[in-house]
Design a protein around this motif. Sequence first.
Motif, mmCIF file in Angstrom:
data_model
loop_
_atom_site.group_PDB
_atom_site.id
_atom_site.type_symbol
_atom_site.label_atom_id
_atom_site.label_comp_id
_atom_site.label_asym_id
_atom_site.label_seq_id
_atom_site.Cartn_x
_atom_site.Cartn_y
_atom_site.Cartn_z
ATOM 1 N N GLY A 39 0.783 -1.218 0.000
ATOM 2 C CA GLY A 39 0.000 0.000 0.000
ATOM 3 C C GLY A 39 0.816 1.269 0.000
ATOM 4 O O GLY A 39 0.257 2.350 0.122
ATOM 5 N N GLU A 40 2.127 1.180 -0.137
ATOM 6 C CA GLU A 40 2.967 2.373 -0.155
ATOM 7 C C GLU A 40 3.216 2.796 -1.596
ATOM 8 O O GLU A 40 3.460 1.970 -2.464
ATOM 9 N N TYR A 41 3.202 4.106 -1.818
ATOM 10 C CA TYR A 41 3.408 4.643 -3.151
ATOM 11 C C TYR A 41 4.505 5.690 -3.117
ATOM 12 O O TYR A 41 4.827 6.237 -2.064
ATOM 13 N N THR A 42 5.063 5.969 -4.284
ATOM 14 C CA THR A 42 6.182 6.901 -4.315
ATOM 15 C C THR A 42 6.002 7.956 -5.403
ATOM 16 O O THR A 42 5.308 7.746 -6.393
ATOM 17 N N ILE A 43 6.650 9.094 -5.175
ATOM 18 C CA ILE A 43 6.824 10.128 -6.187
ATOM 19 C C ILE A 43 8.304 10.149 -6.517
ATOM 20 O O ILE A 43 9.148 10.254 -5.631
ATOM 21 N N ALA A 44 8.622 10.048 -7.788
ATOM 22 C CA ALA A 44 10.015 10.066 -8.210
ATOM 23 C C ALA A 44 10.506 11.509 -8.262
ATOM 24 O O ALA A 44 10.085 12.288 -9.118
ATOM 25 N N GLY A 45 11.354 11.869 -7.316
ATOM 26 C CA GLY A 45 11.976 13.189 -7.301
ATOM 27 C C GLY A 45 13.344 13.077 -7.950
ATOM 28 O O GLY A 45 13.654 12.122 -8.650
ATOM 29 N N GLY A 46 14.197 14.037 -7.716
ATOM 30 C CA GLY A 46 15.566 13.977 -8.216
ATOM 31 C C GLY A 46 16.527 13.881 -7.055
ATOM 32 O O GLY A 46 16.217 13.266 -6.029
ATOM 33 N N GLY A 47 17.708 14.495 -7.190
ATOM 34 C CA GLY A 47 18.658 14.549 -6.090
ATOM 35 C C GLY A 47 18.112 15.394 -4.946
ATOM 36 O O GLY A 47 17.305 16.312 -5.163
ATOM 37 N N THR A 48 18.560 15.126 -3.758
ATOM 38 C CA THR A 48 17.973 15.769 -2.578
ATOM 39 C C THR A 48 18.275 17.261 -2.488
ATOM 40 O O THR A 48 17.643 17.962 -1.697
ATOM 41 N N HIS A 49 19.222 17.785 -3.275
ATOM 42 C CA HIS A 49 19.526 19.212 -3.269
ATOM 43 C C HIS A 49 18.738 19.995 -4.313
ATOM 44 O O HIS A 49 18.908 21.204 -4.427
ATOM 45 N N GLY A 50 17.890 19.314 -5.078
ATOM 46 C CA GLY A 50 17.206 19.957 -6.197
ATOM 47 C C GLY A 50 15.748 20.271 -5.920
ATOM 48 O O GLY A 50 15.157 19.837 -4.923
ATOM 49 N N ILE A 51 15.148 21.018 -6.846
ATOM 50 C CA ILE A 51 13.755 21.430 -6.694
ATOM 51 C C ILE A 51 12.797 20.260 -6.908
ATOM 52 O O ILE A 51 11.748 20.190 -6.263
ATOM 53 N N TYR A 52 13.137 19.331 -7.820
ATOM 54 C CA TYR A 52 12.277 18.160 -7.984
ATOM 55 C C TYR A 52 11.967 17.519 -6.630
ATOM 56 O O TYR A 52 10.817 17.224 -6.302
ATOM 57 N N TYR A 53 13.019 17.286 -5.870
ATOM 58 C CA TYR A 53 12.843 16.579 -4.598
ATOM 59 C C TYR A 53 12.028 17.422 -3.620
ATOM 60 O O TYR A 53 11.131 16.910 -2.932
ATOM 61 N N ALA A 54 12.333 18.715 -3.558
ATOM 62 C CA ALA A 54 11.601 19.591 -2.637
ATOM 63 C C ALA A 54 10.126 19.672 -3.008
ATOM 64 O O ALA A 54 9.241 19.596 -2.139
ATOM 65 N N TYR A 55 9.839 19.807 -4.296
ATOM 66 C CA TYR A 55 8.454 19.911 -4.759
ATOM 67 C C TYR A 55 7.730 18.588 -4.516
ATOM 68 O O TYR A 55 6.584 18.567 -4.032
ATOM 69 N N ALA A 56 8.379 17.478 -4.848
ATOM 70 C CA ALA A 56 7.772 16.165 -4.623
ATOM 71 C C ALA A 56 7.480 15.944 -3.142
ATOM 72 O O ALA A 56 6.449 15.358 -2.781
ATOM 73 N N SER A 57 8.368 16.426 -2.288
ATOM 74 C CA SER A 57 8.151 16.286 -0.838
ATOM 75 C C SER A 57 6.905 17.029 -0.400
ATOM 76 O O SER A 57 6.133 16.540 0.442
ATOM 77 N N GLU A 58 6.691 18.224 -0.961
ATOM 78 C CA GLU A 58 5.495 18.994 -0.612
ATOM 79 C C GLU A 58 4.223 18.295 -1.082
ATOM 80 O O GLU A 58 3.225 18.231 -0.360
ATOM 81 N N ILE A 59 4.252 17.756 -2.312
ATOM 82 C CA ILE A 59 3.077 17.048 -2.823
ATOM 83 C C ILE A 59 2.777 15.829 -1.953
ATOM 84 O O ILE A 59 1.618 15.576 -1.589
ATOM 85 N N SER A 60 3.812 15.073 -1.600
ATOM 86 C CA SER A 60 3.585 13.874 -0.787
ATOM 87 C C SER A 60 3.050 14.246 0.584
ATOM 88 O O SER A 60 2.190 13.548 1.142
#
Length: 324
Positions: A39-60
């Motif tokens: 039942g666990e799902y993921t959002i594929a972000g990028g490296g932890t220093h980038g905006i992909y990861y930060a944005y994905a963290s907010e969505i999650s």
Amino acid sequence: MRRNGRVSGVARAARLLVAALCSLLLLTSCSGPLAGDAGEYTIAGGGTHGIYYAYASEISTQLREGGLDITVTSTAGSLDNLRRVADGRALLGFAQADAAADAVAGTGAFSKPEPIRAVARVYDEYVHVLVPESSSITGLGDLRGKRVSIGDENSGVRVVATRALAAAGLSEGDFTPVSLGLDDSVTAMQNGEIDAIFWVGGIPTPGIERLAVTTPLRLLPIPADVVETMNSEHNGVYRMSDVPEGSYGTHSSIQTMTIPNYLIVSAGAPDALVSEVVATIFAARPAMSKRVPVAALLDRRQAIFTAPVPLHPGAEDYYTSHRL
């Protein structure tokens, strides 16, 4: 759920997401695309220093507040994210338009068309070519003979870097390519192990902001003829733009190019699920933008422009019902 006197749509969205996912799991017997681990799902972000990861963290975070068990996975970037979404390891992901176009066409790094659809055009990314402020390098041609970080093997950065350098007249034999993600590139430049970094991301990118504090930086311009050459060969997705004065401590604006950035999902995702994903990110935009400024750029009038990547039918349903 109520915040500061405003009713949030996140809880409702997440509940509907859970219902849609449960229906999907019954159909797939917990296997195949979009089936999570327990039942666990993921959002594929990028490296932890980038905006992909930060944005994905907010969505999650927004989805978890409504009860959906979803987390962010650190990845190599766009190519990695596209493959994870296509094969079901991730429910959602971020990807550059050029890499996503290659995925749906089955060209470039992709040997066959991948079942990728767009949820939204979320923001446009800027191409950064960074050198230490003290460097004698002033243009792309000066990278000849230099150590250049061109991104991870499975990143969209690598796609842009190799295309831009080729358009500027440099082949791999003319410079020393270094395959590093943003996190490792920051460390390598601090240690004097590389001469330049290619990066594609929003402004400001957190990791670059932190690097600029310890290592004053300059951005190299990307000339219009380089962008024109790239567009003539690759779907016309690149646009001229400027990095604003003051970004990362710079003293003037710098000519560069931008690339649209998409939130992507598998073509096989249920329509109701995707529609509610879109509803969630728009409802949560004000909260997300307080921590990730580029989230404020999400706009219903612009989000639909994802060509050559088709919108998912569930996303189309949302935009149709929320026409301005």
